[in-house]
Design a protein around this motif. Structure first.
Motif, PDB file in Angstrom:
ATOM      1  N   ASN B  31      -7.373   5.885   5.251  1.00  0.00           N
ATOM      2  CA  ASN B  31      -8.130   5.957   4.015  1.00  0.00           C
ATOM      3  C   ASN B  31      -7.264   6.615   2.952  1.00  0.00           C
ATOM      4  OD1 ASN B  31     -10.204   6.027   2.228  1.00  0.00           O
ATOM      5  ND2 ASN B  31     -11.607   7.123   3.541  1.00  0.00           N
ATOM      6  N   TYR B  32      -6.567   5.824   2.196  1.00  0.00           N
ATOM      7  CA  TYR B  32      -5.527   6.341   1.325  1.00  0.00           C
ATOM      8  C   TYR B  32      -5.358   5.339   0.207  1.00  0.00           C
ATOM      9  CZ  TYR B  32      -1.219   8.940   0.433  1.00  0.00           C
ATOM     10  OH  TYR B  32      -0.266   9.728  -0.101  1.00  0.00           O
ATOM     11  N   ALA B  33      -4.920   5.777  -0.941  1.00  0.00           N
ATOM     12  CA  ALA B  33      -4.833   4.809  -2.033  1.00  0.00           C
ATOM     13  C   ALA B  33      -3.574   5.010  -2.841  1.00  0.00           C
ATOM     14  CB  ALA B  33      -6.052   4.905  -2.928  1.00  0.00           C
ATOM     15  N   PHE B  34      -3.233   3.981  -3.577  1.00  0.00           N
ATOM     16  CA  PHE B  34      -2.070   3.987  -4.448  1.00  0.00           C
ATOM     17  C   PHE B  34      -2.435   3.382  -5.772  1.00  0.00           C
ATOM     18  CE2 PHE B  34       0.879   4.930  -1.171  1.00  0.00           C
ATOM     19  CZ  PHE B  34       1.879   5.531  -1.889  1.00  0.00           C
ATOM     20  N   LYS B  35      -1.899   3.952  -6.832  1.00  0.00           N
ATOM     21  CA  LYS B  35      -1.968   3.271  -8.121  1.00  0.00           C
ATOM     22  C   LYS B  35      -0.563   2.772  -8.374  1.00  0.00           C
ATOM     23  CE  LYS B  35      -5.643   4.810 -11.028  1.00  0.00           C
ATOM     24  NZ  LYS B  35      -6.168   6.088 -10.570  1.00  0.00           N
ATOM     25  N   VAL B  36      -0.381   1.476  -8.505  1.00  0.00           N
ATOM     26  CA  VAL B  36       0.958   0.968  -8.740  1.00  0.00           C
ATOM     27  C   VAL B  36       1.007   0.251 -10.075  1.00  0.00           C
ATOM     28  CG1 VAL B  36       1.738   0.773  -6.378  1.00  0.00           C
ATOM     29  CG2 VAL B  36       0.426  -1.062  -7.354  1.00  0.00           C
ATOM     30  N   LYS B  37       2.140   0.383 -10.741  1.00  0.00           N
ATOM     31  CA  LYS B  37       2.378  -0.326 -11.992  1.00  0.00           C
ATOM     32  C   LYS B  37       3.358  -1.437 -11.658  1.00  0.00           C
ATOM     33  CE  LYS B  37       2.845   1.557 -16.524  1.00  0.00           C
ATOM     34  NZ  LYS B  37       3.708   2.491 -17.248  1.00  0.00           N
ATOM     35  N   LEU B  38       2.988  -2.642 -12.043  1.00  0.00           N
ATOM     36  CA  LEU B  38       3.758  -3.798 -11.598  1.00  0.00           C
ATOM     37  C   LEU B  38       4.341  -4.557 -12.778  1.00  0.00           C
ATOM     38  CD1 LEU B  38       1.228  -5.249  -9.064  1.00  0.00           C
ATOM     39  CD2 LEU B  38       3.304  -4.077  -8.506  1.00  0.00           C
ATOM     40  N   ASP B 363       5.683  -5.133   0.019  1.00  0.00           N
ATOM     41  CA  ASP B 363       6.433  -4.261   0.911  1.00  0.00           C
ATOM     42  C   ASP B 363       5.875  -2.844   0.971  1.00  0.00           C
ATOM     43  OD1 ASP B 363       8.167  -6.104   1.826  1.00  0.00           O
ATOM     44  OD2 ASP B 363       9.625  -5.790   0.242  1.00  0.00           O
ATOM     45  N   ILE B 364       4.938  -2.520   0.088  1.00  0.00           N
ATOM     46  CA  ILE B 364       4.429  -1.142   0.105  1.00  0.00           C
ATOM     47  C   ILE B 364       3.804  -0.828   1.456  1.00  0.00           C
ATOM     48  CG2 ILE B 364       2.777   0.445  -0.914  1.00  0.00           C
ATOM     49  CD1 ILE B 364       3.172  -0.776  -3.502  1.00  0.00           C
ATOM     50  N   ALA B 365       2.993  -1.775   1.946  1.00  0.00           N
ATOM     51  CA  ALA B 365       2.341  -1.548   3.238  1.00  0.00           C
ATOM     52  C   ALA B 365       3.384  -1.357   4.326  1.00  0.00           C
ATOM     53  CB  ALA B 365       1.442  -2.725   3.580  1.00  0.00           C
ATOM     54  N   GLN B 366       4.424  -2.187   4.255  1.00  0.00           N
ATOM     55  CA  GLN B 366       5.473  -2.089   5.274  1.00  0.00           C
ATOM     56  C   GLN B 366       6.162  -0.725   5.238  1.00  0.00           C
ATOM     57  OE1 GLN B 366       9.168  -4.368   6.470  1.00  0.00           O
ATOM     58  NE2 GLN B 366       8.125  -5.651   4.995  1.00  0.00           N
ATOM     59  N   ILE B 367       6.467  -0.250   4.022  1.00  0.00           N
ATOM     60  CA  ILE B 367       7.154   1.034   3.919  1.00  0.00           C
ATOM     61  C   ILE B 367       6.249   2.143   4.444  1.00  0.00           C
ATOM     62  CG2 ILE B 367       8.213   2.656   2.321  1.00  0.00           C
ATOM     63  CD1 ILE B 367       8.861   0.296   0.541  1.00  0.00           C
ATOM     64  N   MET B 368       4.972   2.044   4.106  1.00  0.00           N
ATOM     65  CA  MET B 368       4.059   3.095   4.559  1.00  0.00           C
ATOM     66  C   MET B 368       3.981   3.130   6.080  1.00  0.00           C
ATOM     67  SD  MET B 368       0.305   3.988   3.348  1.00  0.00           S
ATOM     68  CE  MET B 368      -0.456   5.482   3.927  1.00  0.00           C
ATOM     69  N   PHE B 369       3.855   1.968   6.707  1.00  0.00           N
ATOM     70  CA  PHE B 369       3.756   1.952   8.162  1.00  0.00           C
ATOM     71  C   PHE B 369       5.075   2.339   8.809  1.00  0.00           C
ATOM     72  CE2 PHE B 369      -0.237  -0.082   7.547  1.00  0.00           C
ATOM     73  CZ  PHE B 369      -0.950   0.249   8.665  1.00  0.00           C
ATOM     74  N   SER B 370       6.211   2.005   8.153  1.00  0.00           N
ATOM     75  CA  SER B 370       7.476   2.362   8.779  1.00  0.00           C
ATOM     76  C   SER B 370       7.707   3.866   8.693  1.00  0.00           C
ATOM     77  CB  SER B 370       8.621   1.615   8.130  1.00  0.00           C
ATOM     78  OG  SER B 370       8.930   2.198   6.905  1.00  0.00           O
ATOM     79  N   LEU B 371       7.139   4.522   7.668  1.00  0.00           N
ATOM     80  CA  LEU B 371       7.239   5.979   7.607  1.00  0.00           C
ATOM     81  C   LEU B 371       6.266   6.634   8.577  1.00  0.00           C
ATOM     82  CD1 LEU B 371       7.485   6.516   3.781  1.00  0.00           C
ATOM     83  CD2 LEU B 371       9.230   7.058   5.419  1.00  0.00           C
ATOM     84  N   ASP B 372       5.323   5.837   9.102  1.00  0.00           N
ATOM     85  CA  ASP B 372       4.340   6.327  10.055  1.00  0.00           C
ATOM     86  C   ASP B 372       3.570   7.513   9.478  1.00  0.00           C
ATOM     87  OD1 ASP B 372       2.887   6.433  12.278  1.00  0.00           O
ATOM     88  OD2 ASP B 372       4.397   7.275  13.580  1.00  0.00           O
ATOM     89  N   ALA B 373       3.136   7.351   8.249  1.00  0.00           N
ATOM     90  CA  ALA B 373       2.384   8.428   7.614  1.00  0.00           C
ATOM     91  C   ALA B 373       0.961   8.418   8.133  1.00  0.00           C
ATOM     92  CB  ALA B 373       2.380   8.227   6.110  1.00  0.00           C
ATOM     93  N   CYS B 374       0.371   9.579   8.159  1.00  0.00           N
ATOM     94  CA  CYS B 374      -0.928   9.743   8.790  1.00  0.00           C
ATOM     95  C   CYS B 374      -1.865  10.381   7.756  1.00  0.00           C
ATOM     96  CB  CYS B 374      -0.710  10.622  10.018  1.00  0.00           C
ATOM     97  SG  CYS B 374      -2.136  11.173  10.835  1.00  0.00           S
ATOM     98  N   PRO B 375      -2.670   9.591   7.047  1.00  0.00           N
ATOM     99  CA  PRO B 375      -3.459  10.131   5.925  1.00  0.00           C
ATOM    100  C   PRO B 375      -4.343  11.324   6.263  1.00  0.00           C
ATOM    101  CG  PRO B 375      -3.510   7.769   5.894  1.00  0.00           C
ATOM    102  CD  PRO B 375      -2.801   8.132   7.138  1.00  0.00           C
ATOM    103  N   PRO B 376      -5.038  11.376   7.421  1.00  0.00           N
ATOM    104  CA  PRO B 376      -5.858  12.565   7.655  1.00  0.00           C
ATOM    105  C   PRO B 376      -5.055  13.853   7.629  1.00  0.00           C
ATOM    106  CG  PRO B 376      -5.931  11.090   9.558  1.00  0.00           C
ATOM    107  CD  PRO B 376      -5.217  10.379   8.493  1.00  0.00           C
ATOM    108  N   GLU B 377      -3.764  13.743   7.974  1.00  0.00           N
ATOM    109  CA  GLU B 377      -2.974  14.947   7.979  1.00  0.00           C
ATOM    110  C   GLU B 377      -2.463  15.284   6.578  1.00  0.00           C
ATOM    111  OE1 GLU B 377       1.081  15.674   8.348  1.00  0.00           O
ATOM    112  OE2 GLU B 377       0.787  15.254  10.481  1.00  0.00           O
ATOM    113  N   VAL B 378      -2.341  14.277   5.717  1.00  0.00           N
ATOM    114  CA  VAL B 378      -1.966  14.541   4.331  1.00  0.00           C
ATOM    115  C   VAL B 378      -3.071  15.332   3.654  1.00  0.00           C
ATOM    116  CG1 VAL B 378      -1.380  13.487   2.146  1.00  0.00           C
ATOM    117  CG2 VAL B 378      -0.693  12.389   4.242  1.00  0.00           C
ATOM    118  N   ASP B 379      -4.307  14.875   3.865  1.00  0.00           N
ATOM    119  CA  ASP B 379      -5.423  15.474   3.137  1.00  0.00           C
ATOM    120  C   ASP B 379      -5.932  16.735   3.799  1.00  0.00           C
ATOM    121  OD1 ASP B 379      -5.244  13.332   1.526  1.00  0.00           O
ATOM    122  OD2 ASP B 379      -6.780  12.194   2.546  1.00  0.00           O
ATOM    123  N   ARG B 380      -5.936  16.718   5.116  1.00  0.00           N
ATOM    124  CA  ARG B 380      -6.421  17.822   5.933  1.00  0.00           C
ATOM    125  C   ARG B 380      -7.843  18.207   5.643  1.00  0.00           C
ATOM    126  NH1 ARG B 380      -1.680  21.003   4.693  1.00  0.00           N
ATOM    127  NH2 ARG B 380      -0.216  19.418   5.213  1.00  0.00           N
TER     128      ARG B 380
END
Ligand code: SF4
Lengths: 253, 380
Positions: B31-38, B363-380
């Motif tokens: 459960n995480y979001a991005f605002k991107v300018k394209l 590629d944003i999704a790919q980069i996020m999954f390759s970094l293996d980021a874990c949103p619950p731990e970002v927000d805590r």
């Protein structure tokens, strides 16, 4: 810890009755005069229960048991349930775990975008009563104060088997015509809106016009309109000029 | 004629537009979001929008007993919960001066590596799904489930085990568990060639992932990147070897690195780490039966346990990177302050924002999954 129990809608309605005195339950069963209509309704409901799209929105930590439930081991697709990415085409909104206030806003926006008939499933104890986070300042505790929930699947976290059993109960409810909770959102809109306003402030407004939708479905009851919807109408910026709405909102804040 | 208060609206250039990416999006992990300018589908600017999973952990923990918090900490990182429990227990043991029996330490190592295996299978399965290769995800999740079965046998819980307590572990290893774990490891190892054929040497994946989301070693060090993501830039840093905790100094394992620093390298590092975890687990299976003794040291009544004044900062290597807890006790029955140094809050916010710039939208999704980021731990 892993004690799982599926609350049926009947239990939940009893709970509702016991806890929220002001919320009136309305009898949904309207008799159909044409006997063929009943047969046809049954057929439609059977088809509905066998092909459901589930919105792909992971709100909390219970979502980690969904991939096993969806993929090869437990395989939800046997039951005709598939993930779907847009709310407009989804039938089931799964709330997988605790909802923080920020997420709850998005959940309500998503729910209002979904096309009826729609069903809400609350997975995890956190949606029932706050669970582990009963004293957290950031989460909304009781989900059914904000949205009409069809099935609760309790447990922290419920196993994939429990999730699938809950979905089967929902399928039975749909087949027998008991899963009509989405109508309660229109019929008791004032109650739900009141709770939402309590959390988000008086200026809370969604782009969907629930009252005219209720009028369209012919679901207006004495509980649809009340002092909370009056407050909404007072603050509501006209929907036809969305740009202006945003502008005014910004000025207010 | 224009009204007096007329002000022309400033429009951004017509080829640029903003897009909300998430939170309800299948390409976002959790459960995480991005605002991107394209500009077209090239990302000009990305802004992380976190906070959807905020529960106020650090505040909640101040209000609960030391022992109650054990049930709370695994919820911080859902795919990889065991390092959370172990690290928190290590912190309390350090403050209270508890000696953990050797057998308990080996059991902890076993759980940590099982958890790493499960988290890595999940991570590259998720990455494969973002390239449209859903079969890998289905296989990865199914194989992860076999590890969860072993967790269930050992601890009673599939995902959250709540099995480590200050002073040791709750129960001893069941009879026959080690043999079953051994045959699971054999199975997982025999699956690796299949994964190679399907995913790691697949041209679809290699062409999508090579040279996407590249970071250099200096950048990685500057941005606070740790774990497999740092090792994918060529630096062999691993807390297990460089600052050993538990019994990792008695175990023989390699630290795989890759030079590229892109999505491909990060996944290849994870693939090699699977082998290393299997190797560590085999050593545990070999050594554990010969280590006799208690599985926990006696602790005072946990419901009225006043941990002595002190502070500690133990760190462990989780599957996402370096994880540390800063725990302060003022002598009460509850922690005075707990701070979680999670790896994902660096990876998912600062690093992802920077790596996304210049890449393409898909590629944003790919980069996020390759970094293996874990949103619950970002927000805590
Ligand atoms: S009930 Fe447990 S598993 Fe579910 S969201 Fe709450 S803490 Fe997480």
């Amino acid at each position: 810890m892993s004690k799982n129990k599926t609350l049926t809608k009947k239990d939940q309605m009893q709970q509702d009755k016991a806890q929220d005195g002001q919320q009136m339950l309305v009898d949904f069963t309207r008799p159909r005069t044409n006997p063929m209509a009943n047969v046809f309704d049954g057929l439609v409901r059977f088809c509905q229960s066998r092909s459901m799209f589930m919105l792909h929105y992971c709100t909390g930590c219970g979502a980690i048991e969904l991939p096993p439930a969806m993929t090869s081991r437990f395989d939800m697709e046997r039951l005709g349930i598939q993930p779907m990415v847009t709310p407009r085409q989804a039938d089931i909104l799964l709330i997988t775990g605790y909802v923080s206030v920020k997420t709850l806003k998005r959940i309500i926006l998503t729910y209002e975008q979904m096309a009826a008939p729609k069903y809400v499933i609350g997975i995890c104890s956190c949606t029932v009563n706050g669970g582990m986070y009963w004293q957290s300042y950031a989460t909304a505790k009781v989900l059914r104060e904000y949205l009409p929930v069809d099935i609760y699947i309790a447990g922290c976290m419920p196993r994939p088997e429990a999730i699938i059993e809950g979905l089967q109960v929902l399928m039975d409810d749909i087949k027998t015509g008991r899963a009509e909770n989405w109508k309660r959102y229109f019929q008791n809109y004032d109650y739900y809106l009141g709770n939402q306003q309590k959390l988000f402030g008086d200026h809370w407004q969604t782009p969907t016009d629930i009252i005219s939708e209720a009028r369209h479905y012919d679901l207006i009851t004495e509980n649809t309109l009340g002092k909370h919807t009056a407050l909404l109408e007072k603050h509501q910026a006209p929907l036809q000029a969305l740009e202006m709405t945003l502008q005014q909102n910004r000025e207010r804040v | 004629m224009r009204p007096e208060n007329y002000e022309a609206r400033k429009h951004p250039p017509s080829n640029e537009f903003e897009l909300n990416f998430g939170p309800n999006h299948p390409g976002i992990e959790g459960n995480y979001a991005f605002k991107v300018k394209l500009n077209g589908d090239e990302v000009l600017e990305a802004k992380a929008d976190a906070g959807y999973l905020h529960r106020g952990f650090e505040k909640l923990m101040e209000g609960r007993l030391w022992i109650q918090n054990i049930a709370l900490v695994p919820r911080i990182c859902v795919p990889d919960p065991v390092p959370m429990e172990v690290c928190y227990s290590l912190a309390i043991e350090e403050i209270a001066g508890l000696e953990v029996p050797e057998r308990a330490q080996w059991i902890r190592v076993m759980q940590l590596e099982m958890s790493r295996l499960a988290a890595h299978l999940f991570a590259f399965g998720g990455h494969a799904a973002t390239c449209g290769m859903y079969t890998t995800m289905f296989w990865g999740v199914a194989d992860r489930d076999l590890i969860l079965d072993r967790f269930e046998e050992l601890t009673g819980g599939r995902v959250y085990s709540i099995y480590n307590i200050p002073g040791g572990v709750r129960r001893d290893v069941p009879t026959g568990f080690l043999e079953r774990l051994g045959s699971l490891l054999d199975y997982l190892e025999s699956r690796l060639p299949d994964y190679d054929n399907l995913f790691f040497t697949n041209q679809i994946f290699i062409r999508r992932a090579r040279d996407v989301g590249v970071m250099s070693q200096e950048q990685a060090l500057k941005w606070g990147v740790t774990g497999p993501n740092l090792r994918a830039t060529g630096l062999a840093f691993d807390v297990r070897r460089d600052d050993p905790y538990l019994v990792y100094d008695q175990i023989d394992f390699d630290i795989p690195t890759e030079p590229g620093g892109d999505c491909l390298s990060r996944n290849l590092v994870r693939r090699s780490e699977l082998l290393q975890s299997i190797r560590i687990l085999r050593q545990v299976i070999e050594r554990l039966p010969s280590i006799k003794g208690p599985i926990r040291c006696p602790i005072p009544n946990p419901l009225a346990w006043n941990v002595p004044v002190g502070e500690s900062y133990p760190r462990v290597e989780s599957s996402k990177g370096e994880l540390a807890y800063y725990v302060v006790s003022n002598g009460g029955d509850k922690p005075y302050r707990v701070h979680v140094r999670g790896p994902s809050s660096m990876h998912a916010v600062q690093v992802l924002e920077k790596l996304a710039v210049g890449s393409r939208l898909e590629d944003i999704a790919q980069i996020m999954f390759s970094l293996d980021a874990c949103p619950p731990e970002v927000d805590r």
